[in-house]
Design an enzyme around this catalytic site. Structure first.
Site, mmCIF file in Angstrom:
data_model
loop_
_atom_site.group_PDB
_atom_site.id
_atom_site.type_symbol
_atom_site.label_atom_id
_atom_site.label_comp_id
_atom_site.label_asym_id
_atom_site.label_seq_id
_atom_site.Cartn_x
_atom_site.Cartn_y
_atom_site.Cartn_z
ATOM 1 N N ASN A 9 0.821 -1.150 -0.191
ATOM 2 C CA ASN A 9 -0.070 -0.175 -0.005
ATOM 3 C C ASN A 9 1.021 1.402 -0.153
ATOM 4 O O ASN A 9 1.500 1.568 0.904
ATOM 5 C CB ASN A 9 -1.025 -0.123 1.167
ATOM 6 C CG ASN A 9 -1.590 1.169 1.286
ATOM 7 O OD1 ASN A 9 -1.827 2.134 0.458
ATOM 8 N ND2 ASN A 9 -2.607 1.358 2.469
ATOM 9 N N LYS A 11 0.064 4.129 -0.436
ATOM 10 C CA LYS A 11 -0.599 5.550 0.215
ATOM 11 C C LYS A 11 -0.396 6.611 -0.820
ATOM 12 O O LYS A 11 -0.010 6.430 -2.256
ATOM 13 C CB LYS A 11 0.030 5.674 1.334
ATOM 14 C CG LYS A 11 -0.222 4.457 2.227
ATOM 15 C CD LYS A 11 -0.293 4.778 3.907
ATOM 16 C CE LYS A 11 -0.133 3.418 4.528
ATOM 17 N NZ LYS A 11 -0.512 3.695 5.909
ATOM 18 N N HIS A 98 -9.985 1.623 4.386
ATOM 19 C CA HIS A 98 -8.753 1.609 4.905
ATOM 20 C C HIS A 98 -8.948 2.647 6.238
ATOM 21 O O HIS A 98 -9.633 3.729 5.921
ATOM 22 C CB HIS A 98 -7.514 2.164 3.983
ATOM 23 C CG HIS A 98 -6.237 2.289 4.953
ATOM 24 N ND1 HIS A 98 -5.780 3.138 5.739
ATOM 25 C CD2 HIS A 98 -5.200 1.243 4.590
ATOM 26 C CE1 HIS A 98 -4.695 2.703 6.133
ATOM 27 N NE2 HIS A 98 -4.211 1.660 5.765
ATOM 28 N N GLU A 100 -7.277 5.075 7.374
ATOM 29 C CA GLU A 100 -6.959 6.489 7.044
ATOM 30 C C GLU A 100 -8.385 7.007 6.443
ATOM 31 O O GLU A 100 -8.526 8.347 6.265
ATOM 32 C CB GLU A 100 -5.672 6.483 6.226
ATOM 33 C CG GLU A 100 -4.473 6.375 7.208
ATOM 34 C CD GLU A 100 -3.256 5.510 6.407
ATOM 35 O OE1 GLU A 100 -3.153 5.667 4.993
ATOM 36 O OE2 GLU A 100 -2.460 5.257 7.334
ATOM 37 N N GLU A 170 -6.156 -4.422 10.305
ATOM 38 C CA GLU A 170 -5.055 -3.611 10.588
ATOM 39 C C GLU A 170 -5.388 -2.746 11.856
ATOM 40 O O GLU A 170 -6.204 -1.716 11.678
ATOM 41 C CB GLU A 170 -5.018 -2.562 9.073
ATOM 42 C CG GLU A 170 -4.683 -3.134 7.993
ATOM 43 C CD GLU A 170 -4.035 -2.181 7.027
ATOM 44 O OE1 GLU A 170 -2.927 -2.549 6.560
ATOM 45 O OE2 GLU A 170 -4.595 -1.264 6.983
ATOM 46 N N GLY A 176 1.979 2.425 10.587
ATOM 47 C CA GLY A 176 2.948 3.642 10.606
ATOM 48 C C GLY A 176 3.551 4.006 11.733
ATOM 49 O O GLY A 176 4.070 4.760 11.722
ATOM 50 N N SER A 216 2.713 -1.907 10.361
ATOM 51 C CA SER A 216 4.098 -2.031 10.881
ATOM 52 C C SER A 216 4.649 -3.447 10.407
ATOM 53 O O SER A 216 5.398 -3.794 11.119
ATOM 54 C CB SER A 216 4.385 -1.604 12.140
ATOM 55 O OG SER A 216 3.984 -0.559 12.107
HETATM 56 P P1 PGA Z 1 2.436 0.526 7.701
HETATM 57 O O1 PGA Z 1 0.966 0.661 6.944
HETATM 58 O O2 PGA Z 1 2.721 -0.896 6.802
HETATM 59 O O3 PGA Z 1 3.362 1.456 7.150
HETATM 60 O O4 PGA Z 1 2.052 0.215 9.205
HETATM 61 C C1 PGA Z 1 -0.012 -0.477 6.694
HETATM 62 C C2 PGA Z 1 -1.272 -0.155 5.864
HETATM 63 O O5 PGA Z 1 -1.716 1.067 6.542
HETATM 64 O O6 PGA Z 1 -1.549 -0.611 5.178
#
Ligand code: PGA
Length: 253
Positions: A9, A11, A98, A100, A170, A176, A216
């Site tokens: 991903n 982003k 997601h 976010e 998630e 993140g 992460s």
């Molecule tokens: P991350 O993000 O691996 O940077 O924690 C995962 C995601 O948001 O899909």
């Protein structure tokens, strides 16, 4: 048969030319690497990169995903991108729900339900994300939160579509932050998600659905996470932008 999946991903990162370089690097690696037919590698790229990335990779080895789609078919929705537009570029997947999007762009369970419907209608495979916040985990409500996200968004999804769906657990506190769920925490939730799906759709269907862990995931922790019974791979953010790390994660699948 349930697939093992590593999905990147990206982003809102990389300019198109940089994304192409990254995709070409992964593609070169995949040309040499025999992943096996039960494994799927997906790149979740910005809308602006979809066309370019698709033309830079071997579709037999790497699929491309969008990171969101509109809940509507078409019309006066300035700035929106429809599932049919995404499909027309050759993408096969779309990330829906997601955290976010839920947190910053107002995606509710209901809107996510409509986006899922758009994905199915346009033959895109949704990667449906769910997961609890830190507060919800501390309060011990995490199973209830994830169950309600699943029930409220998947309520209208038919059996024929649910088998095609990929679920990504998630936990928001792990995204993140560098703080990964332990394999035991993740496995506990994945088993719970599979039981919830079994209650809704039966054991056979629940057993077919790939459930990915995200939050992460990195080159050092992926192998242990992916070895758990109900963890069928990962949705990888930050580490998917680093070619070497992403390759290591693919190899750990
Ligand atoms: P991350 O993000 O691996 O940077 O924690 C995962 C995601 O948001 O899909």
């Amino acid at each position: 048969m349930r697939k093992k999946i590593v999905a990147g991903n990206w982003k809102m990162n990389t300019l198109p030319a940089e994304g192409e370089t990254l995709a070409r690097g992964i593609n070169e690696f995949m040309a040499e690497y025999n992943a096996g037919s039960d494994k799927k590698i997906i790149l979740g790229v910005p809308f602006t990169h979809i066309d370019r990335v698709i033309h830079s990779v071997d579709s037999e080895k790497i699929a491309v995903s969008a990171q969101n789609c509109s809940q509507y078919d078409s019309g006066a929705y300035t700035g929106e991108v429809s599932a049919s537009m995404i499909k027309s570029l050759g993408a096969e997947y779309v990330i829906v729900g997601h955290s976010e999007r839920r947190q910053y762009f107002g995606d509710t369970d209901e809107i996510i339900g409509h986006k899922l419907a758009q994905a199915y209608k346009n033959n895109l495979i949704p990667i449906f994300c769910c997961g609890e916040s830190l507060g919800e985990r501390m309060e011990g409500k995490y199973f209830d939160v994830v169950k309600s996200q699943i029930i409220n968004s998947l309520i209208r999804v038919e059996k024929s579509n649910i088998v095609k769906t990929v679920i990504a657990y998630e936990p928001v506190w792990a995204i993140g932050t560098g703080q990964t769920a332990t394999p035991a925490q993740a496995q506990g939730m994945h088993a719970f998600i599979r039981r919830t799906l079994a209650d809704l759709y039966g054991n056979a269907i629940a057993g077919e659905i790939s459930i990915l862990y995200g939050g992460s995931v990195n080159a050092a922790n992926s192998a242990e996470l992916f070895s758990a019974d109900d963890i069928d791979g990962g949705l990888v953010g930050g580490a998917s932008l680093k070619a070497e790390d992403f390759k290591t994660i693919i190899k750990s699948l």
